[in-house]
Design an enzyme around this catalytic site. Structure first.
Site, PDB file in Angstrom:
ATOM      1  N   ASN A   9       1.063  -1.286   0.148  1.00 24.93           N
ATOM      2  CA  ASN A   9       0.368  -0.240  -0.150  1.00 24.93           C
ATOM      3  C   ASN A   9       0.656   1.308  -0.059  1.00 24.93           C
ATOM      4  O   ASN A   9       1.577   1.495   0.987  1.00 24.93           O
ATOM      5  CB  ASN A   9      -1.061  -0.386   1.689  1.00 24.93           C
ATOM      6  CG  ASN A   9      -1.595   1.696   1.085  1.00 24.93           C
ATOM      7  OD1 ASN A   9      -1.952   2.474   0.203  1.00 24.93           O
ATOM      8  ND2 ASN A   9      -1.960   1.663   2.297  1.00 24.93           N
ATOM      9  N   LYS A  11       0.447   4.185  -0.277  1.00 24.89           N
ATOM     10  CA  LYS A  11      -0.416   5.173   0.377  1.00 24.89           C
ATOM     11  C   LYS A  11       0.115   6.900  -0.537  1.00 24.89           C
ATOM     12  O   LYS A  11       0.052   6.489  -1.633  1.00 24.89           O
ATOM     13  CB  LYS A  11       0.284   5.471   1.658  1.00 24.89           C
ATOM     14  CG  LYS A  11      -0.019   4.580   2.668  1.00 24.89           C
ATOM     15  CD  LYS A  11      -0.582   4.784   3.973  1.00 24.89           C
ATOM     16  CE  LYS A  11      -0.233   3.413   4.639  1.00 24.89           C
ATOM     17  NZ  LYS A  11      -0.140   3.324   6.158  1.00 24.89           N
ATOM     18  N   HIS A 100      -9.523   1.055   4.446  1.00 19.51           N
ATOM     19  CA  HIS A 100      -8.415   1.153   5.474  1.00 19.51           C
ATOM     20  C   HIS A 100      -8.316   2.172   6.833  1.00 19.51           C
ATOM     21  O   HIS A 100      -9.400   2.677   6.784  1.00 19.51           O
ATOM     22  CB  HIS A 100      -6.947   1.494   4.857  1.00 19.51           C
ATOM     23  CG  HIS A 100      -5.693   2.048   4.946  1.00 19.51           C
ATOM     24  ND1 HIS A 100      -5.696   2.941   5.977  1.00 19.51           N
ATOM     25  CD2 HIS A 100      -4.944   0.966   5.009  1.00 19.51           C
ATOM     26  CE1 HIS A 100      -4.285   2.686   6.256  1.00 19.51           C
ATOM     27  NE2 HIS A 100      -3.899   1.487   5.957  1.00 19.51           N
ATOM     28  N   GLU A 102      -6.785   4.885   7.643  1.00 19.54           N
ATOM     29  CA  GLU A 102      -6.866   5.954   7.355  1.00 19.54           C
ATOM     30  C   GLU A 102      -8.294   6.494   6.574  1.00 19.54           C
ATOM     31  O   GLU A 102      -8.111   7.903   6.972  1.00 19.54           O
ATOM     32  CB  GLU A 102      -5.484   6.354   6.740  1.00 19.54           C
ATOM     33  CG  GLU A 102      -4.345   5.996   7.665  1.00 19.54           C
ATOM     34  CD  GLU A 102      -3.116   5.575   6.864  1.00 19.54           C
ATOM     35  OE1 GLU A 102      -2.859   5.552   5.226  1.00 19.54           O
ATOM     36  OE2 GLU A 102      -2.401   5.258   7.151  1.00 19.54           O
ATOM     37  N   GLU A 172      -5.699  -4.941  10.135  1.00 22.30           N
ATOM     38  CA  GLU A 172      -4.365  -3.944  11.007  1.00 22.30           C
ATOM     39  C   GLU A 172      -5.014  -3.154  11.656  1.00 22.30           C
ATOM     40  O   GLU A 172      -5.826  -2.874  12.250  1.00 22.30           O
ATOM     41  CB  GLU A 172      -4.648  -3.017   9.827  1.00 22.30           C
ATOM     42  CG  GLU A 172      -4.319  -4.036   8.338  1.00 22.30           C
ATOM     43  CD  GLU A 172      -3.949  -2.407   6.965  1.00 22.30           C
ATOM     44  OE1 GLU A 172      -2.462  -2.340   7.122  1.00 22.30           O
ATOM     45  OE2 GLU A 172      -4.114  -1.759   7.482  1.00 22.30           O
ATOM     46  N   GLY A 178       2.453   2.609  10.972  1.00 17.65           N
ATOM     47  CA  GLY A 178       3.721   3.123  10.388  1.00 17.65           C
ATOM     48  C   GLY A 178       4.323   3.504  12.180  1.00 17.65           C
ATOM     49  O   GLY A 178       4.597   4.800  11.969  1.00 17.65           O
ATOM     50  N   SER A 217       3.000  -2.245  10.529  1.00 19.21           N
ATOM     51  CA  SER A 217       4.873  -2.095  10.357  1.00 19.21           C
ATOM     52  C   SER A 217       5.380  -3.318  10.128  1.00 19.21           C
ATOM     53  O   SER A 217       6.579  -3.900  10.968  1.00 19.21           O
ATOM     54  CB  SER A 217       4.688  -1.379  11.807  1.00 19.21           C
ATOM     55  OG  SER A 217       4.373  -0.228  12.135  1.00 19.21           O
TER      56      SER A 217
HETATM   57  P1  PGA Z   1       2.817   0.498   7.744  1.00 21.61           P
HETATM   58  O1  PGA Z   1       1.381   0.574   6.981  1.00 21.61           O
HETATM   59  O2  PGA Z   1       3.500  -1.088   6.618  1.00 21.61           O
HETATM   60  O3  PGA Z   1       3.821   1.327   6.987  1.00 21.61           O
HETATM   61  O4  PGA Z   1       2.850   0.148   9.455  1.00 21.61           O
HETATM   62  C1  PGA Z   1       0.462  -0.890   6.499  1.00 21.61           C
HETATM   63  C2  PGA Z   1      -1.104  -0.401   6.130  1.00 21.61           C
HETATM   64  O5  PGA Z   1      -0.993   0.700   6.389  1.00 21.61           O
HETATM   65  O6  PGA Z   1      -1.412  -0.625   5.133  1.00 21.61           O
END
Ligand code: PGA
Length: 265
Positions: A9, A11, A100, A102, A172, A178, A217
């Protein structure tokens, strides 16, 4: 045996210049690691929508699949800034991430709105990568299972359980996204097993088939342990998906651990 899947992803990252470098790195790694064989890990990249066409043309002759990061719940019309399922299909998308965290937190997407997208994506024969997971305070209050259940139930209100057979779930935990704070393999496995049991109780085949990815992460150093857990079928990778070496290491770990899982069956 569930095929392992690792999705990057991206982003809101990337530029027309560095996409080529990133994809060339992934393509080269796929060949080096031998990840282009029949039953290998499936590798998906989810670029920003403005780059879907570019990525689509660059991955044409590779083993990489394409996914979008989001999609509209509507088919067409006056929905400024949105992309429909048919537009995603025009550019060869096989997957779309939906729900997601976010999108849930920064853009106020509700369980019901995401459920509607899930139905639209399935109807168009795209595969949703349906993200669920709890906030830190929800975990600390012991509500993780309630939260993921609520998020899944909203979808089950609008589609039949069998729709999950052709869907991917990404667990997640929001506190791990993140942040560099990964769920431990046991913490993640516990929730994955809970999700699978919830679906299996409604339909055993669906529960056995649905791929459940871990996200939050995941990186080159912790991937092997996480992916070795029995109910973790792959990863949804944010930060580490922007570095070809790290992303490839995760894909390779998914491939290797699944071969191990297969030999245990
Ligand atoms: P990350 O993000 O690996 O940077 O923690 C995962 C995600 O948001 O799908």
């Amino acid at each position: 045996m569930r095929q392992p899947l690792v999705a990057g992803n991206w982003k809101m990252n990337g530029s027309i210049e560095n996409i080529k470098e990133l994809l060339d790195g992934i393509k080269q790694g796929i060949i080096e690691y031998g990840l282009d064989k029949g039953n290998s890990v499936e590798i998906v990249v989810c670029p920003p929508s403005i780059y879907l066409a570019e990525v689509h043309s660059q991955i044409k002759d590779s083993a990489i699949s394409l996914g979008a990061q989001n999609v509209s719940d509507q088919a067409s019309g006056a929905f400024t800034g949105e992309n429909s399922v048919s537009m995603l299909k025009d550019y060869g998308c096989k997957y779309s991430i939906i729900g997601h965290s976010e999108r849930r937190t920064l853009y106020a997407e509700t369980d019901q709105f995401i459920a509607k997208k899930f139905a639209v994506v399935c109807e168009a024969q795209l595969i949703p990568i349906f993200c669920i997971g709890e906030l830190l305070e929800e975990r600390e209050a012991g509500k993780t299972e309630d939260i993921v259940s609520r998020q899944i139930d909203a979808v089950l209100d609008v589609v039949d359980i069998s729709a999950f057979k052709n869907s991917v779930i990404a667990y997640e935990p929001v506190w791990a996204i993140g942040t560099g704070k990964t769920a431990t393999p046991d913490q993640a496995q516990e929730v994955h097993a809970f999700i699978r049991k919830k679906l299996s109780d409604l339909d055993a085949d669906t529960g056995a088939q649905v791929q459940i990815l871990y996200g939050g992460s995941m990186n080159a150093s912790n991937a092997e342990e996480l992916l070795g857990m029995p109910d973790i079928d792959g990863g949804l990778i944010g930060g580490a998906s922007l570095k070809p070496t790290d992303f490839l290491a995760i894909c390779n770990a998914a491939n290797a651990t699944v071969n191990e899982k297969e030999s245990l069956v």
